[in-house]
Scaffold this motif. Structure first.
Motif: not given
Ligand code: ADP
Ligand code: ZN
Ligand code: ZN
Length: 737
Positions: A204-211, A233-241, A272-274, A389-391
């Motif tokens: 996947f590619s980063l969403n607008e906010m992540q970009k 950003g709340v948990t699951g908002s894609g911070k780790t990405e 593992m993600r890293f 959240r991402v989803n």
């Molecule tokens: P956080 O660190 O804020 O909890 P993560 O980076 O772990 O969030 O992202 C939560 C989940 O969403 C992960 O499984 C990640 O792979 C997925 N994810 C992150 N960014 C995107 C994106 N842009 N599109 C689709 N999935 C994403």
């Protein structure tokens, strides 16, 4: 005249000894703490390298016996210099001695045997291997058959794995090697904690906010500007990405990155993600590693064999000579503050290190610390946010249950009627439940179960602690009053300490829901190595219906089948005698609530409390960070608590109580800046026969508190009456009192 205290060799054992040299006039301008110098050493006055750990105008030995610094090295800062400069900064800003600071930042050198890795590799093609397998089978050569079967499945296996899991002897392998069936590959390398893992690609590619977040940091970095960023950003908002994308940019620029995460979140999944993204250019540090393993990882960093170090607080001192980025995930966590001298905060220290080498710092959190948000609002940090959240999964619905009402209606159980009914419903639907007991700070406060009143200090607005002598004491200012028999507000006799623990709750739950399978996770059940992950895995695999636990269960880990989270005694942590009590409570409740509804089914949270109107409870239930922050910061402003002001805690300890008290009182007289609160006996007034006193000094300016610290440090050093006491300092305390 200026003197330089110099360490000659910074291998660990020699840190205790510094040598003093005179700084000649022509070098006074050039020399600084942390810099590398050349000095004459020993009888032959051989010129050797040293590092300046301190500059002072006081000579320790006779000037006539001192030699001169020969020259200041002009070569770029070696990483040791950088770390020594950092140690000097830490000593200044957090107190303690230079040696204590140096030992914190310089990795411990360990002489251990170099480990040899042996991998066993299949040397045959698939069909040849199958033939050979049939042959072994016919001959009943069972050990060889076992080995070959394993290798056909996985053509490269660690020797230890064959030995331990399949019970294969070296002799068997030797024979197979001679027969040309296997190859033994020896590598004499660093102990690499993350090897032999397959890499995957993300799709996947980063969403607008992540970009936007990534682009902001990258653009500033590329323009040569480095800041501290707060990524909210709340948990699951894609911070780790976002972190990983920033790291990728950092590596492109031939720089390296440090990622700090709380030890408890340092799970296999995170690493593992890293690893999936960056392969074996990643290394980790954790507290389970031996000193030798840890040292290896530092060495790999120093030699440029890795680009990314992931670990808890201490990973901050990874000797990368080309540091470009420091990430601190879950930046609000209390574990980033060291409770050992120097009592440094990893956040401030990271910012200090980064500014020395022009690196960026990214702080990430779903519930940023009030300190960081305050700085973001004051434009000290750059604020970045990931709003959803991402989803786009909605946050769970949250219901507050007033436990005072339960008592009024005759329910004296720890479970409210609503929670009991809902647990029952979820269990019948085959879904899972988490019960979180907020046990932080169950240390002797007194509260009323009828009206929720908690007895507080009239001067400091923190809860009073009950002592054995039947009095309640304030641990900020020493104020005390006798413990009441009935509630001073409503007259109820249901007043006292809160006693139930997780074990008790487990009993109650098992009795009420006798068909449910229950797991408990707390300090007692997780003392064994790996038990933490075992319990979580068992629950994730559906081996239990209800998980009961303390704050440990609120971190990380997604359980998709958990649809109900019950929070018992939500306000418990409000009663810690600590000005951060509300902040901690809000964090814990927000995180705990976030555990519900991670999967496809909608989640529900029930929050039981005696203080349903408290802003930390209400805002956590609404997942409303902004409102919480606004209320909290106005309280801090009124009380002059950090971050609105700063606070220096002075600890005095010693075996003789009158000396400890005497020293504390004398120190109080020396304070000429700020407001002094105390001195008073500490929360735990005596540990192992060591008496403890504390004093708090509040001031708007951190720099002034550093001055106070210097004055008190000097006073304590020169004092002759109370020599048997120890004085230490803690700036802007984080983990209770
Ligand atoms: P956080 O660190 O804020 O909890 P993560 O980076 O772990 O969030 O992202 C939560 C989940 O969403 C992960 O499984 C990640 O792979 C997925 N994810 C992150 N960014 C995107 C994106 N842009 N599109 C689709 N999935 C994403
Ligand atoms: Zn009452
Ligand atoms: Zn008080």
């Amino acid at each position: 005249m200026l003197f330089a205290n110099i360490v000659i060799d910074i291998s660990h054992e020699k840190l205790d000894k510094t040598f003093q040299y005179i700084v000649p006039d022509n070098l006074v301008e050039e020399i600084f703490e942390g810099c590398m110098v050349y000095v004459p050493f020993g009888k032959g006055n051989r010129q050797i390298k040293g590092y300046v750990v301190e500059l002072t105008d006081e000579n320790e030995i006779d000037i006539s016996k001192m030699k001169y610094v020969a020259k200041v090295s002009k070569k770029g800062l070696p990483v040791e210099s950088e770390l020594i400069a950092l140690a000097a900064w830490m000593k200044k800003n957090f107190g303690g001695t230079m040696n204590q600071a140096l030992k914190t930042v310089i990795p411990v050198k360990q002489k251990e045997n170099i480990k040899i890795n042996r991998m066993i590799e299949l040397a045959l093609k698939k069909d040849e291997a199958m033939d050979k397998l049939a042959f072994y089978r016919k001959k009943h050569q069972v050990a060889r058959e076992r080995t070959l079967t394993a290798l056909i499945e996985n053509p490269r296996v660690k020797y230890e794995e064959l030995r331990d899991k399949l019970n294969i002897s070296p002799a068997v392998l030797r024979t197979m090697e001679e027969q040309g069936v296997v190859r033994v590959i020896k590598t004499q390398d660093y102990r690499n904690p993350v090897s032999d893992i397959k890499r995957e690609k993300k799709d996947f590619s980063l969403n607008e906010m992540q970009k936007k977040a990534v682009d902001t940091v990258v653009a500033e970095y590329d323009a040569g500007r480095n800041h501290t960023y707060l990524l909210h950003g709340v948990t699951g908002s894609g911070k780790t990405e976002v972190y990983m994308e920033l790291i990728a940019h950092t590596i492109e620029k031939k720089k390296s990155a440090i990622v700090l995460i709380p030890e408890i979140a340092l799970t296999f999944q995170t690493v593992m993600r890293f690893y999936n993204r960056f392969g074996d250019r990643v290394s980790i540090l954790n507290s389970r590693m031996s000193p030798g393993e840890r040292y290896d990882q530092y060495l790999r960093a120093k030699e440029g064999k890795i680009d990314i170090m992931i670990g808890p607080r201490s990973a901050l001192f990874t000797p990368f000579s080309n540091l470009g980025l420091i990430i601190i995930d879950e930046e609000h966590e209390g574990t980033y503050k060291s409770e050992q001298i120097p009592r440094y905060h990893a956040r401030e220290t990271a910012i200090a290190r980064a500014s020395m080498v022009n690196a960026s710092v990214v702080l990430g959190s779903a519930t940023p610390s009030v300190d960081s948000m305050y700085k973001a609002k004051n434009n000290e940090y750059v604020y970045l946010s990931l709003k959803e959240r991402v989803n786009k999964r909605p946050l769970p619905k949250c219901l507050i249950v007033d436990m005072r009402e339960e008592l009024k209606s005759g329910n004296r159980s720890i479970l409210s009627n609503r929670l009991r009914e809902d647990i029952d419903k979820r269990l019948k639907a085959g879904e899972q439940v988490m019960l979180f007991l907020n046990r932080r700070g169950v240390s002797g406060f007194i509260s009323c179960r009828q009206c929720g009143e908690v007895i507080k200090c009239p001067h400091c607005d923190v809860s009073l602690s009950l002592h054995n002598n039947g009095r309640m004491v304030c641990h900020y200012c020493g104020y005390s009053e006798p413990a009441p028999k009935v509630c001073p507000t409503c007259g109820s006799k249901y007043i006292g300490g809160f006693k139930a623990g997780t074990q008790k709750i487990e009993e109650i739950v098992k009795k009420e829901f006798n068909n449910a399978r229950v797991l408990r996770m707390d300090y007692d059940t997780t003392r064994r190595k790996n038990s933490y992950e075992e319990i979580l895995n068992a629950f994730a695999n559906g081996e239990a219906d209800i998980l009961i636990g303390t704050q440990m269960i609120v971190k990380g880990h997604d359980f998709s089948n958990v649809t109900l989270v019950g929070i018992l005694a939500a306000d418990m942590s409000l009663n810690v005698p600590d000005y951060r009590a509300a902040e901690r409570t809000f964090e814990l409740l927000t995180q705990a609530a976030g555990r519900a509804g991670r999967g496809d089914k909608e989640g529900e949270v029930i929050l039981q409390t005696y203080q349903p109107e408290h802003y930390s409870v209400v805002n956590a239930a609404n997942q409303d960070y902004e409102s919480f922050y606004n209320e909290e910061i106005s309280y801090r402003r009124i009380m002059n608590y950090p971050p609105a002001g700063h606070m220096l805690v002075v600890h005095v300890t010693g075996k003789d109580e009158t000396h400890v008290e005497g020293m504390a009182k004398n120190l109080a007289k020396e304070v000429k800046l700020g407001t002094v609160v105390g001195p008073a006996p500490a929360t735990i007034a005596k540990i192992n026969d060591i008496y403890r006193y504390v004093m708090y000094i509040k001031d708007e300016s951190y720099a002034e508190l550093v001055e106070v610290k210097d004055t008190l440090e000097k006073y304590a050093l020169e004092d002759t009456i109370f020599k048997d006491t120890t004085v230490s300092f803690d700036f802007d305390p984080v983990n209770g009192m």
